[in-house]
Design a protein around this motif. Structure first.
Motif, short mmCIF file in Angstrom:
data_model
loop_
_atom_site.label_atom_id
_atom_site.label_comp_id
_atom_site.label_asym_id
_atom_site.label_seq_id
_atom_site.Cartn_x
_atom_site.Cartn_y
_atom_site.Cartn_z
N LEU A 180 3.11 -6.24 -2.23
CA LEU A 180 3.05 -6.15 -0.77
C LEU A 180 4.30 -5.43 -0.26
N GLY A 181 4.08 -4.37 0.54
CA GLY A 181 5.23 -3.69 1.13
C GLY A 181 5.76 -4.41 2.36
N THR A 182 4.87 -5.09 3.07
CA THR A 182 5.25 -5.80 4.29
C THR A 182 4.46 -7.09 4.41
N VAL A 183 4.98 -8.02 5.19
CA VAL A 183 4.26 -9.25 5.47
C VAL A 183 2.97 -8.94 6.22
N GLU A 184 2.99 -7.91 7.09
CA GLU A 184 1.80 -7.54 7.85
C GLU A 184 0.67 -7.12 6.91
N THR A 185 1.01 -6.42 5.84
CA THR A 185 0.00 -6.06 4.85
C THR A 185 -0.57 -7.31 4.20
N GLY A 186 0.30 -8.28 3.92
CA GLY A 186 -0.17 -9.54 3.35
C GLY A 186 -1.13 -10.26 4.27
N GLU A 191 2.47 8.45 1.28
CA GLU A 191 2.37 7.72 2.54
C GLU A 191 2.11 6.24 2.29
N VAL A 192 2.78 5.42 3.07
CA VAL A 192 2.49 3.99 3.10
C VAL A 192 1.54 3.75 4.27
N PHE A 193 0.39 3.16 4.01
CA PHE A 193 -0.60 2.99 5.06
C PHE A 193 -0.28 1.78 5.93
N ALA A 194 -0.61 1.90 7.20
CA ALA A 194 -0.44 0.78 8.13
C ALA A 194 -1.35 -0.38 7.71
N ALA A 195 -0.89 -1.60 7.98
CA ALA A 195 -1.66 -2.78 7.58
C ALA A 195 -3.06 -2.76 8.20
N ALA A 196 -3.19 -2.20 9.39
CA ALA A 196 -4.49 -2.16 10.06
C ALA A 196 -5.52 -1.36 9.26
N ARG A 197 -5.05 -0.43 8.42
CA ARG A 197 -5.96 0.38 7.63
C ARG A 197 -6.77 -0.49 6.67
N HIS A 210 -6.62 1.06 -0.89
CA HIS A 210 -5.25 1.45 -1.20
C HIS A 210 -4.30 1.08 -0.05
N THR A 211 -3.18 0.48 -0.41
CA THR A 211 -2.16 0.16 0.59
C THR A 211 -1.17 1.30 0.76
N VAL A 212 -1.02 2.13 -0.28
CA VAL A 212 -0.20 3.33 -0.22
C VAL A 212 -0.87 4.42 -1.04
N GLN A 213 -0.51 5.66 -0.79
CA GLN A 213 -0.93 6.80 -1.61
C GLN A 213 0.35 7.57 -1.93
N LEU A 214 0.82 7.43 -3.17
CA LEU A 214 2.06 8.07 -3.58
C LEU A 214 1.81 9.01 -4.75
N SER A 215 2.73 9.94 -4.94
CA SER A 215 2.61 10.86 -6.06
C SER A 215 2.81 10.15 -7.39
N ASN A 216 3.69 9.15 -7.41
CA ASN A 216 4.06 8.43 -8.64
C ASN A 216 4.73 7.13 -8.25
N HIS A 217 4.92 6.23 -9.21
CA HIS A 217 5.56 4.96 -8.87
C HIS A 217 7.04 5.18 -8.58
N THR A 218 7.60 4.26 -7.81
CA THR A 218 8.95 4.45 -7.29
C THR A 218 10.04 4.30 -8.33
N SER A 244 -1.54 -0.74 -4.27
CA SER A 244 -1.02 0.61 -4.13
C SER A 244 -1.78 1.57 -5.04
N HIS A 245 -1.67 2.86 -4.73
CA HIS A 245 -2.33 3.88 -5.56
C HIS A 245 -1.34 5.02 -5.79
N VAL A 246 -1.25 5.49 -7.04
CA VAL A 246 -0.43 6.65 -7.35
C VAL A 246 -1.30 7.71 -8.00
N ALA A 247 -0.97 8.98 -7.74
CA ALA A 247 -1.72 10.08 -8.33
C ALA A 247 -1.37 10.24 -9.81
N TYR A 248 -0.07 10.12 -10.13
CA TYR A 248 0.39 10.29 -11.51
C TYR A 248 0.81 8.93 -12.06
N GLY A 249 0.24 8.55 -13.19
CA GLY A 249 0.62 7.29 -13.82
C GLY A 249 -0.40 6.20 -13.56
#
Length: 284
Positions: free
Chosen positions: A82-88, A51-57, A35-43, A8-13
């Motif tokens: 891993l957000g999803t098994v498909e990403t794995g 955005e959470v990117f599709a596994a195909a990305r 990157h598997t996701v692009q978020l402003s900060n960690h959850t 994952s990737h965050v802009a802040y932190g």
């Protein structure tokens, strides 16, 4: 050294790739982040945007790297949450593509499942995927104590039980195992243990336990251990180097009173830790 880091990737932190990429680059490693996701900060903040990117990305980006003809020079792949098994599955396909280009490349899996404080925090099916698919495909794995227990299928309390669980993980395939945030029956109050194991033996580093936010610390130590293990070929040496750097970063973070790891301000801890911890052989 050239590594692909799929996280994952965050802009802040500094979590996921936002922790691992700079740390590896500071050590002189060329990193190709996916990157598997692009978020402003960690959850953990409770609110975020992105955005959470599709596994195909993942496959698309790795294919694009392959098109440059450079995968034969890739020394390894690092993965984390891993957000999803498909990403794995997409990550394992990327690992297979890298290994097809360079049979000596290694895969380091940080099998993120949860921790002692929060319990399991991944979606249903992720823990099983880690145990049945990702860990057997990896040469290096870096669970915390809670995750080690989930991989082994039982709770461990004594150091002997922890080492038996490590042996079970080795039996699945990984050559090197790093266990972080270890609190065994033998860990003194106010301390925290980290254990590493490979064919060269089992070793422990014990540090003071710091009262400071540690989001991203697991991502950092996984990346640092992977780098130092590939460079030295020794889990004991990698344990000492990675643990010393992360402890120094966390201590500087505490002293600064910040809520995010002081990765940039304290970056010298990555290359020249202010305090070094020697690995102690265990389980002989």
């Amino acid at each position: 050294m050239n590594l692909i880091s799929i996280q994952s990737h965050v802009a802040y932190g500094h979590v996921g790739n936002s922790a691992a990429v700079f740390a590896l680059q500071r050590l002189g490693c060329e990193v190709w982040p996916v990157h598997t996701v692009q978020l402003s900060n960690h959850t953990g903040y409770g609110a975020w945007k992105g955005e959470v990117f599709a596994a195909a990305r993942i496959g698309e980006i790795v294919d694009g790297i392959a098109d440059r003809g450079v995968l034969s020079g890739c020394d390894g792949v690092l993965s984390g949450y891993l957000g999803t098994v498909e990403t794995g599955e997409a990550i394992l396909a990327a690992v297979a593509k890298v290994k097809a280009a360079n049979a000596d490349a290694s895969y380091c899996c940080d099998p993120v499942i949860g921790n002692r404080a929060r319990g399991a925090f991944v979606r249903p099916g992720i823990a099983e995927f880690m145990r049945e698919r990702a860990v057997p495909a990896a040469q290096i794995v870096t669970p915390n104590h809670f995750e080690l227990d989930r991989l082994a299928g039982r709770d461990t309390g004594s150091l002997a039980e922890i080492l038996c669980a490590v042996d079970d993980v080795h039996a699945c395939g990984p050559r090197a195992v790093l266990v972080t945030s270890v609190r065994s029956d033998e860990t003194p109050d106010g301390s925290l243990d980290v254990v590493a194991s490979d064919p060269g033996g089992r070793h422990l580093v014990r540090t003071p336990r710091l009262a400071t936010p540690a989001n991203g610390a697991g991502d950092l130590i996984a990346a640092l251990f992977f780098f130092h293990y590939l460079r030295s070929g020794s889990a004991a040496n990698a344990l000492a180097d990675a643990t010393s750097s992360v402890f120094g970063l966390l201590r500087r973070t505490r002293d600064a009173g910040t809520s995010e790891i002081a990765l940039i301000a304290a970056q010298d801890e990555l290359v020249a830790p202010s305090e070094r911890f020697a690995p102690v052989p265990i389980g002989l």
